[in-house]
Design a protein around this motif. Structure first.
Motif, PDB file in Angstrom:
ATOM      1  N   SER A  37      11.075   4.176  -4.812  1.00  0.00           N
ATOM      2  CA  SER A  37      10.847   2.905  -4.314  1.00  0.00           C
ATOM      3  C   SER A  37      10.985   2.728  -2.744  1.00  0.00           C
ATOM      4  O   SER A  37      11.761   3.356  -2.076  1.00  0.00           O
ATOM      5  CB  SER A  37      11.953   2.059  -4.835  1.00  0.00           C
ATOM      6  N   ILE A  38       9.801   2.130  -2.504  1.00  0.00           N
ATOM      7  CA  ILE A  38       9.798   1.931  -0.797  1.00  0.00           C
ATOM      8  C   ILE A  38      10.969   1.140  -0.240  1.00  0.00           C
ATOM      9  O   ILE A  38      11.439   1.364   0.936  1.00  0.00           O
ATOM     10  CB  ILE A  38       8.497   1.296  -0.505  1.00  0.00           C
ATOM     11  N   PHE A  39      11.400   0.067  -1.245  1.00  0.00           N
ATOM     12  CA  PHE A  39      12.731  -0.770  -0.536  1.00  0.00           C
ATOM     13  C   PHE A  39      13.868   0.341  -0.455  1.00  0.00           C
ATOM     14  O   PHE A  39      14.708   0.039   0.444  1.00  0.00           O
ATOM     15  CB  PHE A  39      13.008  -1.640  -1.507  1.00  0.00           C
TER      16      PHE A  39
ATOM     17  N   MET B  51      13.319   2.226   2.844  1.00  0.00           N
ATOM     18  CA  MET B  51      13.745   1.190   4.007  1.00  0.00           C
ATOM     19  C   MET B  51      15.073   1.020   4.085  1.00  0.00           C
ATOM     20  O   MET B  51      15.384   0.826   5.174  1.00  0.00           O
ATOM     21  CB  MET B  51      12.877  -0.097   3.464  1.00  0.00           C
ATOM     22  N   TYR B  52      15.945   0.689   2.828  1.00  0.00           N
ATOM     23  CA  TYR B  52      17.220   0.651   3.352  1.00  0.00           C
ATOM     24  C   TYR B  52      17.964   1.783   3.920  1.00  0.00           C
ATOM     25  O   TYR B  52      18.884   1.511   4.730  1.00  0.00           O
ATOM     26  CB  TYR B  52      17.902   0.343   1.747  1.00  0.00           C
ATOM     27  N   TYR B  53      17.558   2.943   3.387  1.00  0.00           N
ATOM     28  CA  TYR B  53      18.216   4.277   3.893  1.00  0.00           C
ATOM     29  C   TYR B  53      17.917   4.242   5.330  1.00  0.00           C
ATOM     30  O   TYR B  53      18.640   4.909   6.177  1.00  0.00           O
ATOM     31  CB  TYR B  53      17.584   5.244   3.050  1.00  0.00           C
ATOM     32  N   LEU B  54      16.707   3.904   5.872  1.00  0.00           N
ATOM     33  CA  LEU B  54      16.363   3.822   7.057  1.00  0.00           C
ATOM     34  C   LEU B  54      16.645   2.463   8.173  1.00  0.00           C
ATOM     35  O   LEU B  54      15.918   2.581   9.268  1.00  0.00           O
ATOM     36  CB  LEU B  54      14.816   4.462   7.327  1.00  0.00           C
ATOM     37  N   ARG B  55      17.437   1.630   7.490  1.00  0.00           N
ATOM     38  CA  ARG B  55      17.744   0.532   8.166  1.00  0.00           C
ATOM     39  C   ARG B  55      18.205   0.566   9.487  1.00  0.00           C
ATOM     40  O   ARG B  55      17.612  -0.342  10.428  1.00  0.00           O
ATOM     41  CB  ARG B  55      18.661  -0.528   7.410  1.00  0.00           C
ATOM     42  N   GLN B  56      19.034   1.427   9.870  1.00  0.00           N
ATOM     43  CA  GLN B  56      19.515   1.697  11.309  1.00  0.00           C
ATOM     44  C   GLN B  56      18.099   2.218  12.134  1.00  0.00           C
ATOM     45  O   GLN B  56      18.365   1.664  13.416  1.00  0.00           O
ATOM     46  CB  GLN B  56      20.393   2.635  11.487  1.00  0.00           C
ATOM     47  N   GLU B  57      17.266   2.750  11.727  1.00  0.00           N
ATOM     48  CA  GLU B  57      16.140   3.173  12.663  1.00  0.00           C
ATOM     49  C   GLU B  57      15.333   2.197  12.865  1.00  0.00           C
ATOM     50  O   GLU B  57      14.790   1.917  13.985  1.00  0.00           O
ATOM     51  CB  GLU B  57      15.496   4.390  12.046  1.00  0.00           C
TER      52      GLU B  57
ATOM     53  N   ILE C  62       1.012  -1.218  -0.016  1.00  0.00           N
ATOM     54  CA  ILE C  62       0.183  -0.007  -0.166  1.00  0.00           C
ATOM     55  C   ILE C  62       0.867   1.552   0.130  1.00  0.00           C
ATOM     56  O   ILE C  62       0.963   1.983  -0.875  1.00  0.00           O
ATOM     57  CB  ILE C  62      -0.997  -0.191   1.302  1.00  0.00           C
ATOM     58  N   LEU C  63       1.581   1.287   1.124  1.00  0.00           N
ATOM     59  CA  LEU C  63       2.620   2.514   1.234  1.00  0.00           C
ATOM     60  C   LEU C  63       3.446   2.838  -0.150  1.00  0.00           C
ATOM     61  O   LEU C  63       3.883   3.668  -0.719  1.00  0.00           O
ATOM     62  CB  LEU C  63       3.220   2.472   2.588  1.00  0.00           C
ATOM     63  N   GLY C  64       3.863   1.382  -0.437  1.00  0.00           N
ATOM     64  CA  GLY C  64       5.004   1.199  -1.531  1.00  0.00           C
ATOM     65  C   GLY C  64       4.401   1.879  -3.170  1.00  0.00           C
ATOM     66  O   GLY C  64       4.910   2.569  -3.640  1.00  0.00           O
TER      67      GLY C  64
END
Length: 460
Positions: free
Chosen positions: A252-254, A257-263, A240-242
């Motif tokens: 891309s949502i991925f 998500m990779y950019y925010l992986r530490q969070e 949905i969000l993607g």
């Protein structure tokens, strides 16, 4: 002999981390399952412990609903004052949280979580509910204060709306009252946080009682709810969000998500999305979203864009109805949906607020189902990570989308960051303290840019 006693200054007391509470709940659930399976029907009486814990939560529902709704209306007023960005953000949050609530209802009605408990004979006898049966008469309390003591959630909600809009009309003259209610809210949440440390005891009694009555079917039903909820959250974020992010911005949502992986790892470790908020602000600014947009969308979304919590509330409500043998009707589900749209706002990051909101929704529509909250206590901590991760993802996506709508995103910078040409420098995070919405503003912090020019960091 009289004299002056000098007390040496010791080291400040270390706070006990909530991860210990998480571990304690897991241990309590395992022990409860073991006791239920070993002693069977003899363990059914331990359910009283779970009921006592639920009653403690119920005690806090009225004040929590009142404070969060009154302060929430105040937040809407402030957000609207910032103009176009605030208005778009609020509209987006309402639409997405409502969509998440509807999705939770749809999944719950398709999967029917809790049916195995009903089939095992765990039906609950419906008690007589107080009131005249006339909605219009029952929602009006005897007095403003009685709405907080009568136990009627609808009356507390009604009075909170009246007080909130009245304070809004007062303008600046109403700000001291709002500050006072904010202080009361801190007190209420402090009490609630203390009550939540009894969650292991409540979870032990609730799970031992239900497993003693129903055996392995209870474990299967609770495990199914957790699994379905995680799968629903994953579909919501990725699909949905993607799709919304790709259609709106082309990104891309991925990649996000990779950019925010530490969070994400930080959230999993703490079961709370608030721990990653200061980093989210810094990272979204580094990604290319303008500071005004980030400063408005992220703090407002923290209170109003709780997609994971929304799905949790509706799916847990359906589970309890099915588990106790009295499922929610279609009209009751719609009525509960409308209540949750309002009541789910403003309690982000507060331990136990989700359980209190769940109990409040059931108390206002199906009081006979409130004892079933004890079932959710046993697995609430397992579901908290999915809630927090979904809430965090929803706010990150919202910031990028709203920034794109108001043309406050540097798309070239976004591409550089997502292609890892301009990685985020963790040494820029000079101050990890952050400001929670509804409290006094925290000191400004400085974020060093690539040009080594100090600039004030927006406080959350």
């Amino acid at each position: 002999m009289a004299g002056t006693v000098t007390i040496p200054e010791g080291k400040p007391k270390r706070k006990v981390g909530t991860h210990w509470l998480y571990i304690a709940v897991i241990v309590a659930v395992v022990l409860g399952i073991a006791v239920g399976l070993i002693f069977k029907k003899d363990a059914a009486g331990l359910a009283t412990i779970g009921t006592a814990f639920v009653n403690l939560i119920k005690m806090m529902i009225g004040p929590i609903i009142f404070c969060t709704i009154v302060l929430g209306i105040g937040s809407i007023r402030k957000a609207s004052q910032v103009g176009k960005v605030g208005g778009i953000a609020l509209l987006y949050f309402v639409v997405m949280s409502t969509f998440a609530l509807v999705l939770g209802l749809l999944v719950g009605n398709v999967i029917h979580p809790g049916d195995s408990l009903q089939a095992a004979g765990a039906a609950y006898e419906v008690p007589k509910t107080p009131g005249s049966g006339n909605f219009l008469l029952d929602i009006i309390p005897t007095s403003l204060l009685s709405s907080l003591t009568s136990g009627s959630v609808l009356q507390a909600l009604f009075v909170a709306l009246i007080v909130g809009f009245a304070l809004q009309a007062m303008g600046k003259k109403g700000e001291p009252i709002l500050n006072g209610i904010a202080s009361i809210q801190k007190l209420v949440f402090k009490i609630l946080a203390g009550i939540m440390w009894l969650a292991p005891i409540g979870a032990f009694g609730a799970i031992a009682g239900v497993v003693g009555n129903t055996g392995w079917s209870a474990i299967a039903a609770l495990g199914m709810l957790v699994g379905v909820f995680y799968a629903t959250c994953l579909v919501f974020v990725v699909v949905i969000l993607g799709a919304l992010l790709k259609f709106t911005t082309g990104h891309s949502i991925f990649s996000l998500m990779y950019y925010l992986r530490q969070e994400y790892l930080l959230i999993v470790a703490t079961s709370s999305s608030e721990t990653a908020l200061p980093r989210l602000i810094a990272k979204m600014e580094h990604l290319g979203v303008s500071r005004p947009v980030v400063g408005i969308v992220v703090p407002t979304g923290y209170s109003f864009n709780l997609d994971g919590t929304a799905m949790y509330l509706t799916m847990a409500s359906l589970f309890i109805g099915n588990a106790l043998g009295t499922p929610l009707s279609g009209s009751e589900q719609i009525s509960l949906l409308l209540f949750m749209i309002i009541a789910s706002k403003g309690a982000a990051g507060v331990t136990g607020a989700g359980l209190a909101t769940l109990g409040g929704g059931l108390a206002s529509h199906r009081p006979d189902l409130v004892p079933g909250v004890g079932l959710i206590v046993a697995i609430d901590r397992f579901m908290s990570e999915a809630r927090a991760l979904t809430n965090f993802s929803g706010n990150a996506v919202a910031t990028l989308i709203i920034g794109h709508w108001v043309r406050e995103v540097d798309n070239d910078q976004v591409k550089r960051v997502f292609s890892r040409q301009d990685p985020f420098d963790d040494t820029d995070m000079l101050d990890e303290h952050h400001h929670v919405p509804g409290t006094q503003e925290a000191p400004k912090k400085v974020l060093v840019t690539d040009e080594s020019t100090p600039r004030p960091h927006a406080a959350v």
